[in-house]
Motif scaffolding. Structure first.
Motif, PDB file in Angstrom:
ATOM      1  N   SER A   1     -31.414  24.729   4.350  1.00 29.05           N
ATOM      2  CA  SER A   1     -32.115  23.676   4.139  1.00 29.05           C
ATOM      3  C   SER A   1     -33.620  23.696   4.129  1.00 29.05           C
ATOM      4  CB  SER A   1     -31.682  22.451   4.646  1.00 29.05           C
ATOM      5  OG  SER A   1     -30.424  21.988   4.559  1.00 29.05           O
TER       6      SER A   1
ATOM      7  N   SER B   1     -27.053  20.337  11.035  1.00 31.38           N
ATOM      8  CA  SER B   1     -28.415  20.394  11.991  1.00 31.38           C
ATOM      9  C   SER B   1     -28.835  18.913  12.453  1.00 31.38           C
ATOM     10  CB  SER B   1     -29.449  20.833  10.907  1.00 31.38           C
ATOM     11  OG  SER B   1     -29.809  20.185   9.785  1.00 31.38           O
TER      12      SER B   1
ATOM     13  N   ALA C   1     -24.485  18.812   7.181  1.00 30.39           N
ATOM     14  CA  ALA C   1     -25.554  18.247   7.870  1.00 30.39           C
ATOM     15  C   ALA C   1     -25.276  18.449   9.485  1.00 30.39           C
ATOM     16  CB  ALA C   1     -25.661  16.549   7.554  1.00 30.39           C
TER      17      ALA C   1
ATOM     18  N   SER D   1     -34.548  18.883  13.405  1.00 31.18           N
ATOM     19  CA  SER D   1     -34.282  19.231  12.249  1.00 31.18           C
ATOM     20  C   SER D   1     -34.741  17.758  11.335  1.00 31.18           C
ATOM     21  CB  SER D   1     -32.840  19.432  11.774  1.00 31.18           C
ATOM     22  OG  SER D   1     -32.350  19.231  10.608  1.00 31.18           O
TER      23      SER D   1
ATOM     24  N   SER E   1     -33.263  15.639   9.180  1.00 34.09           N
ATOM     25  CA  SER E   1     -32.287  14.610   9.182  1.00 34.09           C
ATOM     26  C   SER E   1     -31.702  14.551  10.388  1.00 34.09           C
ATOM     27  CB  SER E   1     -31.135  15.298   7.977  1.00 34.09           C
ATOM     28  OG  SER E   1     -30.805  16.814   8.754  1.00 34.09           O
TER      29      SER E   1
HETATM   30 CO    CO Z   1     -29.465  20.444   7.739  1.00 37.56          CO
END
Ligand code: CO
Ligand code: ADP
Ligand code: DP6
Length: 378
Positions: free
Chosen positions: A235, A146, A144, A179, A181
């Motif tokens: 992703s 991003s 993660a 992004s 997330s």
């Molecule tokens: Co990501």
């Protein structure tokens, strides 16, 4: 979020102190989802086909550190990531949505002593920005980056421009456009991203805190770095193919996720690790099943990842209760959620099967009780 706001006056060759460079530096941690976001409802607004829920880690190991500067002296927007300039990135839709979105909420900057306006809202609009960011963990490897990266970008811009939300969650709606997330990393603790969609501009697709860091402070995340290589399928690209081809993903979004959101939110409120761990593992498995159901299939997990899944199930069977729960994002790296009272046992187990000679992780853990995450390099 750790914040450090600095304003630097850079002398020109003639000795004047103009132009001023305004600067803010912010650090944002990553978050690892228990109920996964996978699939966009609207690719322009970057909104999801289902709700999701994650834990924001603390700042100990996995974070993005971002400096945002603005000045009339800059002739264009620029972005550096991990020390290298990302040419063209400043004109990408994601970056523009964050910079322009936060700047639209800017307030004027006042000199605290003289009460004079140093920068008006219009002045901010005339300035270009330089952004320099680095991650303290592998970039684009399924941990993660991003999320931490765009959360830190938005948080740094908020500091820089003195931005104010016009409704709660507005900053998360901006970060989500960088992004998806990332919207969840703007808050600590347990955070839900509500898919939204009632409002035509998707302003209701925002993150909100379900429980803060202090609520269930015994929860720990052990990060097992199986590979720090950049993934082959980003992703964004992966979920786009999944939406286009996977019937399982459509079923999951329609029939499964809302039930799981209820289960996990109740488990968090009740601090019920058995229920929390089970739904977390099942959701990771279903997410990776949708990747396999994608055509052509996407393989984020590898043989080592799958052996960690087996190890965790054997451990929980041996214990007669769920003591550890694995989850894998879009990459081979495992995140193991557990409780403080089981961390030493879990680390001992992981290190037995995946020896890691270079670090005294258990000693480190014992000496640092505040640590909630630890990278293990296999
Ligand atoms: Co990501
Ligand atoms: P991950 O699983 O690491 O989130 P993604 O495929 O979702 O992988 O996103 C990786 C991309 O996110 C990078 O290629 C880069 O474009 C962006 N990114 C990562 N870290 C940062 C950062 N600190 N600042 C800005 N953008 C970042
Ligand atoms: C598997 O947020 O990286 O980590 O919105 O296209 O940038 P974009 O995707 P991104 O996807 C994250 C997917 C996931 C699950 C999750 O974090 O919920």
């Amino acid at each position: 979020m750790t914040t450090n706001k600095i304003t630097v006056a850079v002398p020109k060759a003639d000795g004047n102190t103009n132009p001023i460079i305004h600067k803010a530096t912010v650090s944002a941690p990553t978050n690892i989802a228990c109920i996964k976001y996978w699939g966009k409802a609207d690719s322009h607004y970057n909104t999801p086909i289902n709700d999701s829920l994650s834990l924001t880690l603390d700042q100990s190991d996995l974070r993005a550190v971002t400096s945002a500067s603005a000045s009339l002296a800059f002739d264009k927007d620029r972005l550096w990531l991990n020390g290298s300039e990302e040419v063209g990135a400043a004109s990408s839709r994601r970056f523009r949505a964050c910079v322009d979105g936060v700047r639209a909420l800017a307030t004027e900057k006042i000199d605290p002593d003289t009460k004079e306006v140093i920068v008006s809202k219009d002045d901010w609009k005339k300035m270009h920005v330089y952004i320099a960011s680095y991650n303290t963990f592998p970039t684009a490897a399924g941990l993660a980056s991003s999320a931490a990266g765009y959360a830190a970008l938005v948080a740094a811009l908020v500091e820089l421009f003195g931005a104010k939300e016009s409704y709660p969650g507005e900053f998360t709606a901006i970060a989500r456009q960088g992004s998806g997330s990332a919207c969840r990393s703007l808050y600590g603790g347990f955070v839900a991203w509500r898919a939204g969609g009632e409002k035509s501009d998707w302003s209701d697709s925002i993150a909100e805190q379900v429980a803060d860091e202090a609520h269930w402070g015994e929860v720990r995340a052990v990060i097992c770095v199986v590979s720090d290589a950049k993934k082959e399928t980003s992703s964004t690209a992966g979920m786009s193919t999944s939406v286009a081809t996977s019937e399982l993903l459509a079923f999951r979004a329609k029939e499964v996720v809302s039930k799981r959101m209820k289960i996990i939110e109740e488990a968090i409120k009740a601090k019920d690790f058995e229920a929390f761990g089970k739904v977390t593992m099942m959701d990771s498995n279903q997410f990776h099943a949708t990747c396999l159901d994608t055509y052509p299939p996407i393989f984020y997990m590898n043989d080592v990842s799958r052996s960690i899944v087996q190890l965790v199930h054997r451990y929980n069977d041996w214990a007669g209760e769920i003591r550890a729960a694995y989850t894998f994002d879009a990459g081979p790296n495992a995140v193991l959620y557990t409780l403080d009272k089981h961390v030493i046992e879990l680390l001992a187990l992981v290190l037995k099967y995946y020896p890691c000679e270079s670090e005294d992780l258990m000693g480190d853990y014992v000496n640092n009780k505040d640590m909630v995450s630890k990278a293990l390099a296999f």
